[in-house]
Design an enzyme around this catalytic site. Structure first.
Site, short mmCIF file in Angstrom:
data_model
loop_
_atom_site.label_atom_id
_atom_site.label_comp_id
_atom_site.label_asym_id
_atom_site.label_seq_id
_atom_site.Cartn_x
_atom_site.Cartn_y
_atom_site.Cartn_z
CG HIS A 198 -17.93 14.27 6.41
ND1 HIS A 198 -16.85 13.18 6.51
CD2 HIS A 198 -16.58 15.05 6.14
CE1 HIS A 198 -15.90 13.02 5.91
NE2 HIS A 198 -15.87 14.89 5.84
CG ASN A 253 -4.21 -1.36 -0.93
OD1 ASN A 253 -5.15 -2.72 -0.84
ND2 ASN A 253 -3.39 -1.88 -0.07
CB VAL A 254 -1.36 -4.67 -5.35
CG1 VAL A 254 -2.04 -4.12 -6.59
CG2 VAL A 254 -0.49 -4.63 -5.00
NE ARG A 255 -7.24 -5.02 -0.33
CZ ARG A 255 -7.96 -4.33 -0.41
NH1 ARG A 255 -7.33 -2.92 -0.77
NH2 ARG A 255 -9.55 -3.48 -0.93
CG HIS A 284 -9.65 7.72 -15.42
ND1 HIS A 284 -10.40 6.54 -15.09
CD2 HIS A 284 -10.12 8.57 -14.38
CE1 HIS A 284 -11.67 7.05 -13.86
NE2 HIS A 284 -10.44 8.22 -13.34
CG HIS A 335 -4.19 5.50 -2.28
ND1 HIS A 335 -5.41 4.27 -2.68
CD2 HIS A 335 -4.04 4.32 -1.24
CE1 HIS A 335 -5.57 3.26 -1.95
NE2 HIS A 335 -4.77 3.24 -1.20
CG HIS A 337 0.77 12.91 0.90
ND1 HIS A 337 -0.35 13.66 0.58
CD2 HIS A 337 1.00 11.83 1.83
CE1 HIS A 337 -1.51 12.89 0.97
NE2 HIS A 337 -0.67 12.14 1.99
N GLY A 388 -3.26 -3.68 14.46
CA GLY A 388 -2.68 -3.29 13.94
C GLY A 388 -1.03 -2.29 14.35
CB SER A 406 -0.80 0.12 1.26
OG SER A 406 -1.60 1.13 1.17
#
Length: 331
Positions: free
Chosen positions: A198, A131-133, A168, A129, A119, A286, A115
């Site tokens: 929100h 992430n591969v899991r 994309h 960002h 910045h 964690g 992950s």
């Protein structure tokens, strides 16, 4: 003890190599420099590896895994970047896992993945960002339950249409060999997932997001699911590096920098309130440094801020931070 399944070991080897390749590519961006309002030029900032182990449970000597957190801080191009590998064993699954998958009750699980959150210092370069899991839960006498998840998304502050279309297009092209319906499905999932309820606002321009990828959900066997993980992992650099090259030398002002810090506040809000990975990490006891490494080093909130109509700051939320068919928009 960590399981020695050839499938798990193959995924682990790929993830460690992916972490190395991403860090090397981003260090090159740092070394070749870019415009910085306070200290222009290149820097020698590097990713520092923090190798860690999960504490064993009280009264046991079981190996609960660990990871390698690579963090770059204080660069002239990248203000903070974290590229984290973890491979952990979970004896008692948290509520976030068993609520969606009650069949996991009583099983020992392994979760492994890479992950990252980057910045940049220059507000013309988006935060990114990826992430591969993989997750696998096993119980003696039963077939393993496994799935893959991940994706990548882009959070611009001063977006350029060309970059949005490129991002994309990379998403579309990596999905294409797996079926014509894959990109639209996972693109929509990303738009829906990275949404701040929100604020009634998207976090960024999206990309890809998928979870629970296995034979039941897609009809793909393990090898095809693993191949898709690799396509997504490798696709991140194809997406982000051209944007770095085009935008990191763009000059910016102090007000633009302040707007970047203000918008980073949205990133913090999302990660602490909604992000499932963050919640999973906190509920599964964690490693807190790894869980919160995604947060930016500097950010800000301003009461009642409203950008003026017709400004780039207004255009960000008025146009770009809305789900769109980016591939049919002209750059």
């Amino acid at each position: 003890m960590l399981l020695s399944s050839p499938n798990v070991q193959a995924v682990r080897a790929y993830l460690l190599d992916l972490q190395d390749r991403i860090c090397q590519a981003l260090e090159h961006q740092e070394a070749t420099g870019g415009f910085n309002l306070y200290a222009e030029g290149a820097s020698n900032a590097k990713f520092v590896a923090d190798v860690w182990e999960r504490p064993t449970e009280q009264g046991t000597h079981q190996n609960l895994g660990g990871g390698r957190s690579n963090v770059l801080q204080g660069g002239k191009v990248i203000e903070k970047g974290g590229v984290m590998f973890s491979h952990i064993v979970i004896n008692h699954l948290p509520a976030t896992a068993t609520a969606r998958h009650p069949e996991l009750a009583g099983r020992q699980a392994q979760a492994l993945g890479v992950s990252l959150v980057i910045h940049p210092t220059n507000p013309n370069v988006p935060t990114s960002h990826a992430n591969v899991r993989m997750f696998i839960a096993e119980k003696e006498g039963y077939e393993p339950i496994w799935w893959f998840g991940g994706g990548f998304d882009l959070t611009p502050f001063y977006p350029v249409m060309e970059d949005c279309v490129h991002w994309h297009q990379v998403c579309h092209d990596l999905c294409a060999p797996f079926g014509a319906d894959v990109y639209p499905k996972f693109k929509t999932w990303c738009d829906e997932y990275f949404y701040l309820k929100h604020r009634n606002e998207q976090r960024g321009i999206g990309g890809l997001f998928y979870d629970d990828l296995n034979t039941l959900s897609m009809g793909w066997d393990f090898d095809k699911c693993f191949a898709f993980m690799q396509a997504v992992g490798d696709g991140y650099l194809k997406g982000i590096l051209p944007i770095f090259e085009k935008r990191k030398h763009t000059r910016y002002s102090e007000p633009q920098r302040n707007f970047q810090l203000y918008r980073r506040g949205r990133y913090v809000e999302y990660n602490l309130v909604y992000d499932r990975g963050t919640l999973f990490g906190l509920q599964s006891n964690g490693r807190i440094e790894s869980i919160l490494v995604s947060l930016p080093p500097l950010t800000g909130w301003e009461y009642g801020y409203e950008p003026l109509a017709g400004t780039p700051e207004f255009e960000l939320t008025d146009f770009y931070l809305k789900p769109r068919d980016w591939l049919n928009l002209k750059a």
